[in-house]
Design an enzyme around this catalytic site. Structure first.
Site, short mmCIF file in Angstrom:
data_model
loop_
_atom_site.label_atom_id
_atom_site.label_comp_id
_atom_site.label_asym_id
_atom_site.label_seq_id
_atom_site.Cartn_x
_atom_site.Cartn_y
_atom_site.Cartn_z
N ASP A 92 0.80 -1.24 0.00
CA ASP A 92 0.00 0.00 0.00
C ASP A 92 0.83 1.28 0.00
OD1 ASP A 92 -2.51 -1.54 0.56
OD2 ASP A 92 -1.40 -1.96 2.39
N ASP A 149 -6.77 -4.20 -5.08
CA ASP A 149 -6.45 -2.87 -4.53
C ASP A 149 -5.16 -2.31 -5.12
OD1 ASP A 149 -7.70 -4.84 -2.92
OD2 ASP A 149 -7.64 -3.56 -1.16
N1 GLY Z 1 -7.57 -3.51 1.50
C1 GLY Z 1 -7.80 -2.13 1.35
C2 GLY Z 1 -9.23 -1.79 1.35
O1 GLY Z 1 -9.86 -1.95 2.35
O2 GLY Z 1 -9.77 -1.38 0.37
#
Ligand code: GLY
Length: 369
Positions: A92, A149
């Site tokens: 992320d 994601d």
């Molecule tokens: N895993 C990241 C989200 O909750 O979108």
């Protein structure tokens, strides 16, 4: 668009008040109308820690108010601790440093911000598996796991390729997008949240449920990541296949929210009861639709622009809290289908995407992704 201008004025008022209350804190989920926890103490490496800064950079650009810049800079500096302790970071880092450091650099030219964003891009590139051609999502034993994601994180790699002239960054991003198209996207335009691959050769082994209802269901925020992420991959690479995938994902999203007043349920294929909204997915998908509208010509353009606006209008009408005394803008966000405590709450990324969407409608947004 009068309604949009009115909302921006109130948004500005509210976010200025929030900035005054927050000081150096990094917010995530508001409880009882207030950001009580400070993510610097809870988990500095948490994936959402850039959204506050990103929203403030958007507002700084739109209003020129220094309070937004100052608070965004506090967050960016605080995140240095996460870069230093990089073992706590997952994929992320795009969300975290595009929205903070790269956004700062784009606005101010601050060389320290550029260094931070390039550092984060290097960590992201280091997660690439060249045999299986994907960026691994999480740490520990999850060597073969990739998730939808990550399509949003790829913008950091495309940015780094442009900044440094080193095509390795953009090649990794494209290889990952190609693998995502193969194992995460389904024929009907819907997507899996997770794909587990054989890390030796990229063979698809399993598609577990993740944050949606069940394996084979349709988590709406994952769908929003697919809409926006593939549109961005097209903008950043010029590969028209990514635009086709983004459009297919968008049509599926529009068809589903069309049944529920243009606001998304947490999962499009969950049981009818209980009704659980996820306004964060709705806001993110609206930004993706407006992104697609900017990438295609008329008459197609009108379709994506129309639904992007309809969706933001529905959120504004039924799910907004613009009261300056309370924290959190967008109500009824949901982090994950089965996480009861984080269901129907105000989540920072919902606020970010709603703000970006409103600024997009006024053509006052900055390009962060
Ligand atoms: N895993 C990241 C989200 O909750 O979108």
């Amino acid at each position: 668009m009068m309604w949009v201008e009115e909302i921006l004025e109130k948004l500005d008022h509210k976010l200025e008040a929030e900035c005054g209350r927050m000081g150096h804190k990094i917010p995530y989920i508001a409880q009882d109308g207030h950001y009580q926890a400070d993510m610097r103490d809870v988990n500095l490496s948490w994936w959402t820690n850039g959204f506050w800064a990103g929203m403030l950079w958007q507002m700084y650009h739109a209003t020129g108010k220094d309070c937004y810049k100052t608070v965004a800079e506090y967050t960016e500096e605080a995140l240095d601790g996460a870069l230093e302790n990089f073992e706590g970071l997952h994929h992320d880092v795009g969300f975290m440093w595009m929205l903070s450091a790269a956004a700062d650099y784009g606005q101010t030219g601050n060389p320290a911000a550029r260094r931070r964003a390039l550092h984060a891009a290097t960590l992201l590139a280091g997660r690439y598996n060249p045999d299986a051609q994907f960026i691994r999502a999480w740490n520990q034993d999850k060597t073969g796991w990739m998730i939808i994601d990550c399509m949003m994180n790829l913008s950091l790699l495309f940015w780094a390729a442009r900044e440094t002239g080193d095509v390795r960054f953009s090649k990794i991003a494209c290889h990952h997008a190609d693998t995502a198209a193969r194992v995460l996207m389904r024929e009907d335009g819907s997507c899996n949240h997770i794909a587990v691959l054989n890390p030796e050769n990229g063979e698809l082994l399993e598609t577990p449920a993740g944050q949606g209802y069940a394996p084979g269901s349709s988590w709406s925020r994952g769908q929003a990541w697919a809409v926006y992420g593939f549109a961005l991959a097209f903008r950043n690479s010029g590969n028209a296949r990514y635009l086709d995938i983004a459009k297919r994902a968008a049509h599926y999203f529009i068809a589903n929210v069309g049944m529920t007043g243009f606001v998304s349920l947490v999962d499009f294929r969950a049981p009818k009861e209980p009704v659980q909204w996820d306004t964060t997915a709705t806001a993110c998908a609206a930004c993706g639709l407006l992104e697609i509208a900017g990438l295609v010509e008329e008459p197609e353009q009108e379709l994506y622009a129309f639904y992007g606006e309809q969706i933001l209008h529905a959120l504004a009408k039924y799910h907004l809290d613009l009261e300056p005394e309370r924290d959190g803008i967008l109500q009824n966000g949901t982090a994950a289908y089965h996480r009861e405590e984080d269901t129907q709450v105000r989540i920072i990324y919902g606020d970010y995407f709603f703000t970006e969407g409103i600024l997009r409608l006024l053509n006052q947004q900055i390009t962060i992704w």
